[in-house]
Design a protein around this motif. Structure first.
Motif: not given
Length: 190
Positions: A117-122, A178-181, A166-176
């Motif tokens: 939720t935090q990653v998507i909001a950011q 987290l979604e897989r986990r 760069g932050t958006i790219d990183w957040l998208q990777r983090v979200r991916a």
């Protein structure tokens, strides 16, 4: 704001420890924060004052050659509750990487949904800020007839845009991740 109290509290919750050992774990796991070597001792004092940790007695393993016995700290229920509250609290945009990094390092499997939720909001906030930037192409700035304040403004906006992307790219990777986990966890439950 990144809370050193919560970072150190998370380390104590993960595994009780004494000051120097907690500082070593802080450096090993969260060295990217660049905190001073003495921060743990100040934070331990604050956490103890706020009844979030307590002394659990002297270190019970490995005798020390010099000085007094080292005091071990454990988290109280109040400390655990405060840490859980912080883990669920949204990260501030200005500190998203440092604070989210800390939360990722200290997270437990049950925190994945809150982190997502935090990653998507950011990510949403960064995209909004990026689209709000109006930038002239940099090639239009080479002429000496362009006033310097205009050139400087465009250069600053360009730097902000690059950091945001760069932050958006990183957040998208983090979200991916987290979604897989989360998906793997839900499949294991079935």
């Amino acid at each position: 704001m990144l809370s050193t109290n919560h970072v150190v509290l998370g380390l104590v919750i993960d595994r009780p420890g004494y000051g120097y050992e907690l500082q070593q774990r802080l450096d090993d796991r969260l060295g990217f924060l660049g905190l001073s070597d003495t921060v743990v001792y100040r934070v331990l004092d604050r956490l103890e004052h706020d009844d979030q940790i307590v002394e659990s007695g002297p270190k019970s393993f490995g005798a020390t050659r010099r000085g007094s016995p080292r005091v071990m700290y454990v988290a109280t229920e109040r400390g655990r509750s405060e840490f859980r509250r912080w883990m669920r609290e949204p990260c501030e945009r200005a500190l998203v990487r440092d604070e989210l990094h800390a939360k990722l390092v200290l997270a437990e499997p049950g925190d994945i949904g809150h982190l997502m939720t935090q990653v998507i909001a950011q990510e949403r906030l960064c995209v909004e800020e990026l689209t709000s930037l109006t930038r002239a192409p940099l090639r239009d700035l080479v002429g000496v007839d362009v006033p310097w304040p205009s050139v400087a403004s465009v250069l600053i906006d360009e730097a902000r845009a690059i950091r945001l992307q760069g932050t958006i790219d990183w957040l998208q990777r983090v979200r991916a991740v987290l979604e897989r986990r989360a998906s793997a966890s839900s499949e294991q439950v079935r």
